[in-house]
Design a protein around this motif. Structure first.
Motif, PDB file in Angstrom:
ATOM      1  N   ALA A 121       0.875  -1.162  -0.011  1.00 20.16           N
ATOM      2  CA  ALA A 121       0.002   0.226   0.218  1.00 20.16           C
ATOM      3  C   ALA A 121       0.836   1.329   0.085  1.00 20.16           C
ATOM      4  O   ALA A 121       0.549   1.991   0.800  1.00 20.16           O
ATOM      5  CB  ALA A 121      -1.078   0.052   1.190  1.00 20.16           C
ATOM      6  N   SER A 122       1.956   1.145  -1.021  1.00 20.55           N
ATOM      7  CA  SER A 122       2.743   2.402  -0.803  1.00 20.55           C
ATOM      8  C   SER A 122       3.203   2.656  -2.303  1.00 20.55           C
ATOM      9  O   SER A 122       3.293   1.797  -3.231  1.00 20.55           O
ATOM     10  CB  SER A 122       3.927   2.310  -0.102  1.00 20.55           C
ATOM     11  OG  SER A 122       4.908   1.149  -0.669  1.00 20.55           O
ATOM     12  N   ILE A 123       3.307   3.883  -2.570  1.00 21.97           N
ATOM     13  CA  ILE A 123       3.964   4.481  -3.939  1.00 21.97           C
ATOM     14  C   ILE A 123       5.427   4.441  -3.758  1.00 21.97           C
ATOM     15  O   ILE A 123       5.917   4.967  -2.829  1.00 21.97           O
ATOM     16  CB  ILE A 123       3.118   5.599  -4.437  1.00 21.97           C
ATOM     17  CG1 ILE A 123       3.562   5.897  -5.983  1.00 21.97           C
ATOM     18  CG2 ILE A 123       3.464   6.881  -3.473  1.00 21.97           C
ATOM     19  CD1 ILE A 123       2.545   6.609  -6.747  1.00 21.97           C
ATOM     20  N   LEU A 157      12.516   4.408  -3.037  1.00 26.87           N
ATOM     21  CA  LEU A 157      12.039   5.550  -2.088  1.00 26.87           C
ATOM     22  C   LEU A 157      10.465   5.387  -2.218  1.00 26.87           C
ATOM     23  O   LEU A 157       9.712   5.502  -2.984  1.00 26.87           O
ATOM     24  CB  LEU A 157      12.242   7.199  -2.826  1.00 26.87           C
ATOM     25  CG  LEU A 157      13.489   7.553  -2.563  1.00 26.87           C
ATOM     26  CD1 LEU A 157      13.805   8.688  -3.311  1.00 26.87           C
ATOM     27  CD2 LEU A 157      13.488   8.106  -1.148  1.00 26.87           C
ATOM     28  N   ARG A 158       9.999   5.146  -0.799  1.00 30.35           N
ATOM     29  CA  ARG A 158       8.729   4.694  -0.707  1.00 30.35           C
ATOM     30  C   ARG A 158       7.618   5.720   0.136  1.00 30.35           C
ATOM     31  O   ARG A 158       8.237   6.227   1.187  1.00 30.35           O
ATOM     32  CB  ARG A 158       8.302   3.546  -0.073  1.00 30.35           C
ATOM     33  CG  ARG A 158       9.120   2.124  -0.923  1.00 30.35           C
ATOM     34  CD  ARG A 158       8.862   0.641  -0.251  1.00 30.35           C
ATOM     35  NE  ARG A 158       7.774   0.647   0.596  1.00 30.35           N
ATOM     36  CZ  ARG A 158       7.728   0.047   1.853  1.00 30.35           C
ATOM     37  NH1 ARG A 158       9.096  -0.182   2.203  1.00 30.35           N
ATOM     38  NH2 ARG A 158       6.950  -0.039   2.529  1.00 30.35           N
ATOM     39  N   PHE A 159       6.394   6.050  -0.460  1.00 33.37           N
ATOM     40  CA  PHE A 159       5.594   7.158   0.153  1.00 33.37           C
ATOM     41  C   PHE A 159       4.159   6.330   0.396  1.00 33.37           C
ATOM     42  O   PHE A 159       4.007   5.496  -0.258  1.00 33.37           O
ATOM     43  CB  PHE A 159       5.505   7.997  -0.862  1.00 33.37           C
ATOM     44  CG  PHE A 159       6.602   8.841  -0.922  1.00 33.37           C
ATOM     45  CD1 PHE A 159       7.138   9.953  -0.205  1.00 33.37           C
ATOM     46  CD2 PHE A 159       7.495   8.591  -1.989  1.00 33.37           C
ATOM     47  CE1 PHE A 159       8.407  10.481  -0.446  1.00 33.37           C
ATOM     48  CE2 PHE A 159       8.842   9.148  -2.211  1.00 33.37           C
ATOM     49  CZ  PHE A 159       9.058  10.229  -1.465  1.00 33.37           C
ATOM     50  N   LYS A 160       3.688   6.732   1.358  1.00 34.50           N
ATOM     51  CA  LYS A 160       2.263   6.026   1.742  1.00 34.50           C
ATOM     52  C   LYS A 160       1.276   7.183   1.996  1.00 34.50           C
ATOM     53  O   LYS A 160       1.706   8.299   2.828  1.00 34.50           O
ATOM     54  CB  LYS A 160       2.557   5.231   2.922  1.00 34.50           C
ATOM     55  CG  LYS A 160       1.407   4.393   3.351  1.00 34.50           C
ATOM     56  CD  LYS A 160       1.913   3.265   4.376  1.00 34.50           C
ATOM     57  CE  LYS A 160       0.700   2.165   4.231  1.00 34.50           C
ATOM     58  NZ  LYS A 160       1.448   0.923   4.930  1.00 34.50           N
ATOM     59  N   VAL A 161       0.022   7.077   1.881  1.00 34.28           N
ATOM     60  CA  VAL A 161      -0.984   7.895   2.144  1.00 34.28           C
ATOM     61  C   VAL A 161      -1.649   7.332   3.607  1.00 34.28           C
ATOM     62  O   VAL A 161      -2.016   6.579   3.564  1.00 34.28           O
ATOM     63  CB  VAL A 161      -2.042   8.208   1.451  1.00 34.28           C
ATOM     64  CG1 VAL A 161      -3.257   8.984   1.635  1.00 34.28           C
ATOM     65  CG2 VAL A 161      -1.775   8.402  -0.161  1.00 34.28           C
ATOM     66  N   VAL A 162      -1.071   8.276   4.772  1.00 38.12           N
ATOM     67  CA  VAL A 162      -1.328   7.977   5.820  1.00 38.12           C
ATOM     68  C   VAL A 162      -2.720   8.903   6.280  1.00 38.12           C
ATOM     69  O   VAL A 162      -2.830   9.982   5.861  1.00 38.12           O
ATOM     70  CB  VAL A 162      -0.249   7.862   6.855  1.00 38.12           C
ATOM     71  CG1 VAL A 162       0.733   6.920   6.290  1.00 38.12           C
ATOM     72  CG2 VAL A 162       0.330   9.353   6.954  1.00 38.12           C
ATOM     73  N   GLY A 163      -3.602   8.240   7.260  1.00 37.33           N
ATOM     74  CA  GLY A 163      -4.418   9.020   7.934  1.00 37.33           C
ATOM     75  C   GLY A 163      -3.967   9.755   9.211  1.00 37.33           C
ATOM     76  O   GLY A 163      -3.188   9.219   9.840  1.00 37.33           O
ATOM     77  N   LEU A 164      -4.643  10.903   9.382  1.00 35.76           N
ATOM     78  CA  LEU A 164      -4.170  11.782  10.358  1.00 35.76           C
ATOM     79  C   LEU A 164      -5.389  11.595  11.712  1.00 35.76           C
ATOM     80  O   LEU A 164      -6.499  12.092  11.245  1.00 35.76           O
ATOM     81  CB  LEU A 164      -3.846  13.414  10.056  1.00 35.76           C
ATOM     82  CG  LEU A 164      -2.803  13.436   9.147  1.00 35.76           C
ATOM     83  CD1 LEU A 164      -2.833  14.925   8.552  1.00 35.76           C
ATOM     84  CD2 LEU A 164      -1.512  12.884   9.447  1.00 35.76           C
TER      85      LEU A 164
END
Length: 186
Positions: A121-123, A157-164
């Protein structure tokens, strides 16, 4: 008396041609090495600029999606955007350098592109000619990276949409997000 005493007409006309050819070859090789070095440096700069442009676009897409949720007074629906693919929020023609959804191990051979791994679940971005640490250091306003236990892809390099979660919310109620952001994953 002539300066070229004893030399034939051929030797007088072409006597220095090997020297001229050798010097020409040396000059061409030096110029090629210099141009090659400069080209490599410019390609690295172009890759870095392309990476930062795409990262800024991804951050903008996340911010715009969050703003649309706020405008619709539907910010608590952010739970469905956590762990999602932000590239789906782009139009088709603006998804340059994006290979689609696949595992990171399958996309390893195609560097210089973005991939969304649905299992993690990461781009992610696999640099072509620039080091991962160099790109990490260039990320402006970088927060402390989150870790998700997947250290098996250090070249990405990995990025993820995370909830706040809001500070006012009860933390025992998970997935009650008040927003989301794109975060670097180590």
């Amino acid at each position: 008396m002539s300066v070229h005493t004893g030399a034939t007409l051929y030797e007088r006309s072409y006597g220095n041609r090997y020297f001229v050819a050798a010097m020409s070859l040396i000059i061409i090789l030096l110029a090629t090495a210099y141009v090659s070095e400069r080209l490599d440096r410019e390609l690295s700069r172009a890759e870095t600029a392309q990476f930062h442009l795409r990262l800024a676009e991804l951050n903008s897409a996340v911010i715009l999606m969050q703003a649309s949720r706020v405008a619709k007074d539907d910010i608590h629906s952010s739970v469905r955007y956590a762990d999602s693919n932000p590239m789906e929020w782009f139009e088709e023609q603006s998804a340059a350098h994006y290979l689609g959804e696949m595992s990171l191990s399958d996309a390893r051979v195609i560097s210089g592109n973005w991939v969304y791994d649905p299992v993690l679940a990461s781009i992610a971005y696999l640099p072509k000619s620039v080091g991962v640490d160099e790109l990490k250091n260039g990320i402006a306003n970088r927060r402390q990276p989150s870790t998700d236990g997947h250290k098996k892809h250090p070249q990405w390099l990995r990025f993820k949409v995370v909830g706040l979660l809001s500070k006012d919310e009860n933390y025992s109620v998970k997935k009650n997000y008040t927003g989301f952001e794109l975060r670097l994953i180590d």
